[in-house]
Write a protein that holds these residues in place. Structure first.
Motif, PDB file in Angstrom:
ATOM      1  N   VAL A   1      55.667  62.882  21.509  1.00  0.00           N
ATOM      2  CA  VAL A   1      56.740  63.506  22.006  1.00  0.00           C
ATOM      3  C   VAL A   1      56.221  63.025  23.891  1.00  0.00           C
ATOM      4  N   VAL A   2      55.348  62.691  24.388  1.00  0.00           N
ATOM      5  CA  VAL A   2      55.051  62.318  25.811  1.00  0.00           C
ATOM      6  C   VAL A   2      55.984  61.137  25.218  1.00  0.00           C
ATOM      7  N   ALA A   3      56.115  59.818  24.757  1.00  0.00           N
ATOM      8  CA  ALA A   3      56.910  58.690  24.206  1.00  0.00           C
ATOM      9  C   ALA A   3      58.409  58.832  24.532  1.00  0.00           C
ATOM     10  N   LYS A   4      58.689  59.626  23.783  1.00  0.00           N
ATOM     11  CA  LYS A   4      60.008  60.319  23.537  1.00  0.00           C
ATOM     12  C   LYS A   4      60.684  61.101  25.286  1.00  0.00           C
ATOM     13  N   GLN A   5      59.455  61.879  25.724  1.00  0.00           N
ATOM     14  CA  GLN A   5      60.354  62.823  26.883  1.00  0.00           C
ATOM     15  C   GLN A   5      60.702  61.620  27.740  1.00  0.00           C
ATOM     16  N   VAL A   6      59.287  60.509  27.926  1.00  0.00           N
ATOM     17  CA  VAL A   6      59.471  59.328  29.170  1.00  0.00           C
ATOM     18  C   VAL A   6      59.882  58.233  28.652  1.00  0.00           C
ATOM     19  N   GLU A   7      60.670  58.514  27.574  1.00  0.00           N
ATOM     20  CA  GLU A   7      62.085  57.660  27.796  1.00  0.00           C
ATOM     21  C   GLU A   7      63.268  58.336  28.473  1.00  0.00           C
TER      22      GLU A   7
ATOM     23  N   ALA B   1      60.285  71.559  24.540  1.00  0.00           N
ATOM     24  CA  ALA B   1      61.666  71.818  25.599  1.00  0.00           C
ATOM     25  C   ALA B   1      61.023  71.962  26.972  1.00  0.00           C
ATOM     26  N   HIS B   2      59.596  72.603  27.084  1.00  0.00           N
ATOM     27  CA  HIS B   2      59.209  72.856  28.257  1.00  0.00           C
ATOM     28  C   HIS B   2      59.023  71.751  28.568  1.00  0.00           C
ATOM     29  N   LEU B   3      58.083  70.944  27.920  1.00  0.00           N
ATOM     30  CA  LEU B   3      58.015  69.474  28.469  1.00  0.00           C
ATOM     31  C   LEU B   3      58.813  68.453  29.302  1.00  0.00           C
ATOM     32  N   LYS B   4      60.644  68.803  28.830  1.00  0.00           N
ATOM     33  CA  LYS B   4      61.519  67.425  29.136  1.00  0.00           C
ATOM     34  C   LYS B   4      61.672  68.731  30.333  1.00  0.00           C
ATOM     35  N   GLU B   5      61.958  69.854  30.687  1.00  0.00           N
ATOM     36  CA  GLU B   5      62.622  70.064  31.634  1.00  0.00           C
ATOM     37  C   GLU B   5      61.260  70.099  32.855  1.00  0.00           C
ATOM     38  N   LEU B   6      60.216  69.778  32.701  1.00  0.00           N
ATOM     39  CA  LEU B   6      59.538  69.913  34.075  1.00  0.00           C
ATOM     40  C   LEU B   6      59.241  68.491  33.938  1.00  0.00           C
ATOM     41  N   ILE B   7      59.679  67.184  33.009  1.00  0.00           N
ATOM     42  CA  ILE B   7      59.527  65.851  33.633  1.00  0.00           C
ATOM     43  C   ILE B   7      60.946  65.155  34.725  1.00  0.00           C
ATOM     44  N   LEU B   8      62.279  66.430  33.902  1.00  0.00           N
ATOM     45  CA  LEU B   8      63.388  65.632  34.686  1.00  0.00           C
ATOM     46  C   LEU B   8      62.982  66.379  35.727  1.00  0.00           C
ATOM     47  N   GLU B   9      62.354  67.273  36.294  1.00  0.00           N
ATOM     48  CA  GLU B   9      62.669  68.190  37.755  1.00  0.00           C
ATOM     49  C   GLU B   9      61.922  66.857  38.225  1.00  0.00           C
ATOM     50  N   HIS B  10      61.259  66.051  38.402  1.00  0.00           N
ATOM     51  CA  HIS B  10      61.877  64.626  39.041  1.00  0.00           C
ATOM     52  C   HIS B  10      62.510  63.526  38.921  1.00  0.00           C
TER      53      HIS B  10
ATOM     54  N   HIS C   1      60.834  48.840  31.136  1.00  0.00           N
ATOM     55  CA  HIS C   1      60.219  49.557  30.555  1.00  0.00           C
ATOM     56  C   HIS C   1      59.654  50.460  28.848  1.00  0.00           C
ATOM     57  N   ILE C   2      60.568  50.797  28.479  1.00  0.00           N
ATOM     58  CA  ILE C   2      60.303  51.511  27.348  1.00  0.00           C
ATOM     59  C   ILE C   2      60.363  50.398  26.199  1.00  0.00           C
ATOM     60  N   LYS C   3      60.665  49.400  26.568  1.00  0.00           N
ATOM     61  CA  LYS C   3      60.196  48.535  25.083  1.00  0.00           C
ATOM     62  C   LYS C   3      58.583  47.966  25.136  1.00  0.00           C
ATOM     63  N   VAL C   4      57.670  48.076  26.347  1.00  0.00           N
ATOM     64  CA  VAL C   4      56.377  47.772  26.006  1.00  0.00           C
ATOM     65  C   VAL C   4      55.762  49.078  25.682  1.00  0.00           C
ATOM     66  N   LEU C   5      56.682  50.848  26.373  1.00  0.00           N
ATOM     67  CA  LEU C   5      55.627  51.455  26.486  1.00  0.00           C
ATOM     68  C   LEU C   5      55.649  51.988  24.398  1.00  0.00           C
ATOM     69  N   MET C   6      56.504  51.521  23.867  1.00  0.00           N
ATOM     70  CA  MET C   6      56.791  51.660  22.878  1.00  0.00           C
ATOM     71  C   MET C   6      55.792  51.100  21.814  1.00  0.00           C
ATOM     72  N   GLY C   7      55.809  49.770  22.528  1.00  0.00           N
ATOM     73  CA  GLY C   7      55.069  48.779  21.836  1.00  0.00           C
ATOM     74  C   GLY C   7      53.168  48.978  22.150  1.00  0.00           C
ATOM     75  N   LYS C   8      52.657  49.949  22.917  1.00  0.00           N
ATOM     76  CA  LYS C   8      51.198  49.950  23.450  1.00  0.00           C
ATOM     77  C   LYS C   8      50.621  51.686  23.138  1.00  0.00           C
ATOM     78  N   LEU C   9      51.462  51.903  21.489  1.00  0.00           N
ATOM     79  CA  LEU C   9      50.942  53.623  21.789  1.00  0.00           C
ATOM     80  C   LEU C   9      50.370  53.277  20.960  1.00  0.00           C
ATOM     81  N   GLY C  10      48.967  53.982  21.451  1.00  0.00           N
ATOM     82  CA  GLY C  10      48.164  54.211  20.964  1.00  0.00           C
ATOM     83  C   GLY C  10      46.707  54.981  21.152  1.00  0.00           C
ATOM     84  N   CYS C  11      45.740  56.354  20.821  1.00  0.00           N
ATOM     85  CA  CYS C  11      45.294  57.308  21.264  1.00  0.00           C
ATOM     86  C   CYS C  11      43.762  56.666  21.198  1.00  0.00           C
ATOM     87  N   ALA C  12      42.880  56.399  21.997  1.00  0.00           N
ATOM     88  CA  ALA C  12      41.991  56.480  22.117  1.00  0.00           C
ATOM     89  C   ALA C  12      40.310  56.790  23.718  1.00  0.00           C
TER      90      ALA C  12
END
Length: 420
Positions: free
Chosen positions: A111-117, A252-261, A155-166
């Protein structure tokens, strides 16, 4: 025979059923409740004649948008705020173990990756002279995914290729890396960092309070959007550096918060002094010519731009020449930054009920020419420009203030005066 004892029976008490349903609803995740809620009667409302009709979500969305627009307009009018149009922004994305939580569908990380894009595209649309960099935090360390640059696709290409949490998240390591990258930025640049934080703790190698004070001294504006719960250290960071801290309730709230910036924030007082900035307007390189790109340090065929000072080749604009350090932009970039200095005045609401001089009210929107009447020739909701007095539909209102940044009615009046 009752089989309550083996857990398969169903109690006859209606109150128990209600309690059980409420318990099951509380067990659902946030995204599951959004899809599993079948109480369709809640989507109905009663109109003036007593009939049931669906709730107009478009009107609700437009009302929220206009409240936000008016609050921003009144704040800027009350204290003539100077905007930081040349922004150097780092997005810090928490990819620790907490980003794998599934309270957002399918996970916080996705979800974060989608909103960052979406944010990156909107950021460059509103800030064509600015640059973004990406930093990820996982396994207790901070890693720079992309350097500051003006290409959203890279930026988007690099982000989508580096997803993975640990591992764990380290707020201090992220701030140290941001401070190291932004401390060399010229004084006319607005230094910012937005942290999308999923964890409930931070695993730091030293005193994070000292790092926060370093960021404050370097005039780095730090904002945090939390995905779990409010943390004191994040709130303290934002208070000290003049940023914003908020916690997202759902996608939806995350999208609104990040687009405020995305719009430029107010400039810091010490940086609000007028400066003359040297900029170059490079020419498009000839097609079919092989030249060495100063960005990627390799030979490329055709395209690109030539620096007017040192004649070096760069791939995209805006950027900074790697050879002579000249800021390279194009004239449309400067023109698109103009609207932040002189925004379109918020339009006035026109009630759908009968108004004085109803016969003078146009039937069609001045912008898209769509009808402003509901079925049965009943006047619908619309807005009017306080300057040119033209009427617009709700969609055109949002489009004019968020994308076009010019009122078609005012521009047509200007053109008619120039012709006459």
């Amino acid at each position: 025979m009752s089989n309550f004892g083996n857990g398969k029976g169903k109690p006859m008490n209606g109150d128990d059923d209600d309690d059980e349903d409420e318990g099951n609803e509380r067990d659902l995740e946030a995204w599951e409740r959004a899809y599993a809620d079948e109480r369709s009667w809640e989507s109905l409302q009663e109109d003036e004649s007593g009939l049931l009709r669906p709730i107009d979500n478009q009107a609700l969305h437009h009302a929220q948008y206009r409240r936000r627009l008016r609050s921003l307009s009144s704040a800027s009018a009350a204290s003539r705020i100077q905007k930081g149009l040349i922004r150097y922004l780092y997005l810090v994305i928490d990819l620790s173990r907490a980003a794998g939580e599934m309270d957002l569908r399918p996970s916080r990380m996705v979800v974060v990756a989608k909103q960052v894009e979406a944010f990156i595209r909107e950021f460059f649309d509103q800030n064509p002279l600015s640059q973004i960099g990406l930093i990820a935090i996982k396994n207790g360390v901070a890693q720079c995914l992309t350097d500051l640059g003006g290409s959203p696709e890279s930026h988007i290409k690099v982000l989508m290729g580096k997803l993975g949490c640990a591992g764990e998240a380290s707020l201090q390591n992220a701030l140290e890396l941001v401070h190291e990258q932004l401390d060399q930025i010229p004084s006319y640049g607005h230094r910012e960092v937005i942290i999308l934080y999923s964890a409930l703790s931070t695993c730091d190698p030293g005193d994070v309070m000292e790092t926060i004070q370093k960021c404050k001294q370097s005039k780095i504006r730090c904002s945090v959007i939390g995905l779990s719960a409010e943390l004191y250290i994040c709130k303290y960071l934002c208070q000290e550096t003049g940023g914003l801290y908020s916690v997202a309730l759902d996608e939806a709230h995350l999208k609104e918060l990040i687009l405020e910036h995305a719009p430029p924030p107010p400039a810091i007082a010490e940086f609000a002094i007028a400066n003359l900035i040297k900029m170059g307007f490079p020419q498009r390189a000839a097609e079919g010519v092989i030249s060495i790109c100063s960005c990627h340090k390799e030979a490329k065929f055709g395209g690109g731009y030539t620096c007017p000072r040192c004649k070096a080749r760069v791939c995209e604009l805006p950027t900074e020449c790697r050879i002579c350090g000249l800021t390279l932009v194009s004239s449309p970039h400067l023109a698109r930054s103009y609207h932040h200095l002189f925004p379109v005045t918020p339009f006035d609401d026109v009630a759908p009920s009968i108004v004085p001089n109803q016969h003078r009210r146009p039937k069609n929107c001045f912008g898209c020419q769509q009808s402003l009447l509901n079925p049965g020739n009943i006047p619908g909701r619309c807005v009017t420009c306080p300057k040119c007095k033209q009427f617009f539909c709700l969609d055109c209102d949002i489009y004019i203030h968020e994308s076009l940044h010019n009122c078609p009615g005012c521009e047509s009046l200007r053109d008619s005066k120039s012709v006459s």
